[in-house]
Design a protein around this motif. Sequence first.
Motif, mmCIF file in Angstrom:
data_model
loop_
_atom_site.group_PDB
_atom_site.id
_atom_site.type_symbol
_atom_site.label_atom_id
_atom_site.label_comp_id
_atom_site.label_asym_id
_atom_site.label_seq_id
_atom_site.Cartn_x
_atom_site.Cartn_y
_atom_site.Cartn_z
ATOM 1 N N ARG A 115 49.276 -78.190 36.363
ATOM 2 C CA ARG A 115 49.423 -77.505 35.076
ATOM 3 C C ARG A 115 50.588 -76.510 35.130
ATOM 4 O O ARG A 115 51.414 -76.434 34.230
ATOM 5 C CB ARG A 115 48.108 -76.798 34.738
ATOM 6 N N TYR A 116 50.649 -75.756 36.229
ATOM 7 C CA TYR A 116 51.715 -74.768 36.371
ATOM 8 C C TYR A 116 53.080 -75.443 36.492
ATOM 9 O O TYR A 116 54.059 -75.014 35.868
ATOM 10 C CB TYR A 116 51.465 -73.889 37.598
ATOM 11 N N MET A 117 53.162 -76.499 37.281
ATOM 12 C CA MET A 117 54.432 -77.187 37.513
ATOM 13 C C MET A 117 55.026 -77.689 36.202
ATOM 14 O O MET A 117 56.222 -77.517 35.927
ATOM 15 C CB MET A 117 54.232 -78.354 38.481
ATOM 16 N N GLN A 118 54.194 -78.314 35.373
ATOM 17 C CA GLN A 118 54.690 -78.876 34.127
ATOM 18 C C GLN A 118 54.959 -77.799 33.082
ATOM 19 O O GLN A 118 55.926 -77.883 32.332
ATOM 20 C CB GLN A 118 53.699 -79.927 33.609
ATOM 21 N N TRP A 119 54.113 -76.774 33.047
ATOM 22 C CA TRP A 119 54.331 -75.676 32.106
ATOM 23 C C TRP A 119 55.618 -74.947 32.414
ATOM 24 O O TRP A 119 56.369 -74.571 31.511
ATOM 25 C CB TRP A 119 53.144 -74.716 32.171
ATOM 26 N N ARG A 120 55.915 -74.766 33.703
ATOM 27 C CA ARG A 120 57.072 -73.973 34.118
ATOM 28 C C ARG A 120 58.378 -74.516 33.548
ATOM 29 O O ARG A 120 59.270 -73.754 33.163
ATOM 30 C CB ARG A 120 57.142 -73.936 35.663
ATOM 31 N N GLU A 121 58.509 -75.832 33.477
ATOM 32 C CA GLU A 121 59.756 -76.418 32.986
ATOM 33 C C GLU A 121 59.960 -76.151 31.501
ATOM 34 O O GLU A 121 61.087 -76.102 31.019
ATOM 35 C CB GLU A 121 59.770 -77.931 33.239
ATOM 36 N N HIS A 122 58.846 -75.992 30.771
ATOM 37 C CA HIS A 122 58.948 -75.804 29.326
ATOM 38 C C HIS A 122 59.151 -74.343 28.937
ATOM 39 O O HIS A 122 59.455 -74.056 27.781
ATOM 40 C CB HIS A 122 57.700 -76.370 28.642
ATOM 41 N N VAL A 123 58.987 -73.442 29.872
ATOM 42 C CA VAL A 123 59.225 -72.030 29.598
ATOM 43 C C VAL A 123 60.718 -71.761 29.491
ATOM 44 O O VAL A 123 61.177 -70.969 28.673
ATOM 45 C CB VAL A 123 58.610 -71.151 30.708
ATOM 46 N N SER A 124 61.498 -72.428 30.328
ATOM 47 C CA SER A 124 62.948 -72.243 30.356
ATOM 48 C C SER A 124 63.618 -73.328 29.514
ATOM 49 O O SER A 124 62.974 -74.079 28.790
ATOM 50 C CB SER A 124 63.450 -72.301 31.790
ATOM 51 N N SER A 125 64.924 -73.439 29.659
ATOM 52 C CA SER A 125 65.689 -74.454 28.928
ATOM 53 C C SER A 125 65.711 -75.800 29.646
ATOM 54 O O SER A 125 66.365 -76.735 29.176
ATOM 55 C CB SER A 125 67.129 -73.963 28.702
ATOM 56 N N SER A 126 65.009 -75.925 30.781
ATOM 57 C CA SER A 126 65.023 -77.195 31.521
ATOM 58 C C SER A 126 64.566 -78.366 30.658
ATOM 59 O O SER A 126 65.221 -79.411 30.607
ATOM 60 C CB SER A 126 64.137 -77.099 32.771
ATOM 61 N N ALA A 127 63.427 -78.212 29.990
ATOM 62 C CA ALA A 127 62.870 -79.309 29.196
ATOM 63 C C ALA A 127 63.681 -79.579 27.939
ATOM 64 O O ALA A 127 63.807 -80.727 27.510
ATOM 65 C CB ALA A 127 61.419 -79.015 28.833
#
Length: 359
Positions: free
Chosen positions: A206-218
């Motif tokens: 959950r953390y791994m996937q959420w982390r990418e969406h917090v920044s501009s990565s996703a």
Amino acid sequence: MATLESVRHSVVTSHSNFLTVRNGMDSGDLSPSDEEIEFGCTCPPCLRQERLTQSSVSWSKIRKVVHWSPFIQSYKKKYPWVQIAGHQGSFKAGENGTILKKYCEKEETALQVLMTDVLRPYIPEYKGVVTKDADKFVRMQDLLEDFDNPSVMDCKMGTRTYLEEELKKAKEKTKLRPDLFQKMISIDMSAPTDVEAEQKAITKPRYMQWREHVSSSATLGFRIEGIKKGEGHSNKKYYKIRERSEVSDCFNSFIDSHLGIRDKYVKKLTIIKATLETSQFFRSHEVIGSSLLFVHDKSGRAEVWMIDFGKTTPLPGGQKNNHRDPWREGVNLEDGYLFGLDNMIEVWKDLEPTPGPIS
């Protein structure tokens, strides 16, 4: 705009300047307390970010973490701008102007192959493996000495910074993690679901996937990991810089609205993009957690290098990536690297800085 012929010519005749930087990191555990960096950035998003963070996270917990620069020990004296406080031992000073990076089999293998690939001019020069203090290190060339008090920016490329196999392993050993919950709320208090808030814990997937969406990565296919301007020493965080306008503000601040530096970066990124599209290595590998390193100084010199290959993995069964298609778990191994580079070039091109000296 560079013509295809000029790009090809530049690829063939590029100088052999290479720079060694940064340790690869476990993106599944990224957080303010894992990757805080001391840099001097005064762009509006960072100023807003600082005010928000100062009210919710103590600096004493954040200062201990700096992943991205390899310069430690004697390099602290040579490069006083480097602030190192975490993951000590990952790098050591080498001899004759080299840097030693803690050995990683995947990275060494990638660097060996890249030394014969068309991407060679844009990769840290690989100088073999050495043993020091009973530990193995990859030895690379340090060329920061060619710059005078440089400004440096690290951008992590791709729409995800974890391997699919890492996510799979995390799912196989799923357990509730109070520490990851704390990392999540230190970034965004509203991120946990009602159930997670009650449990005060989340799973690593959950953390791994959420982390990418917090920044501009996703959204953009890259994110800013850190910026250091000249002799700047301010604490800044970029893990919540998500919108294109925010990234643009950070880029503009990084170059101090210097039109010439912007144009040099656009040209170099265009050449790297053209080279990536012809690289046999690139099309046959999943490139995860790799970064582009931007370096310029007051003389007006500007360079870009590809760094960090600890998670770069050959694709199975002769598969090929185009590095632009969306990643579909269990279906493909796309990483979004070129999707990110396309967007990055456009952000750089759309900057409207005014010519002026670099502070």
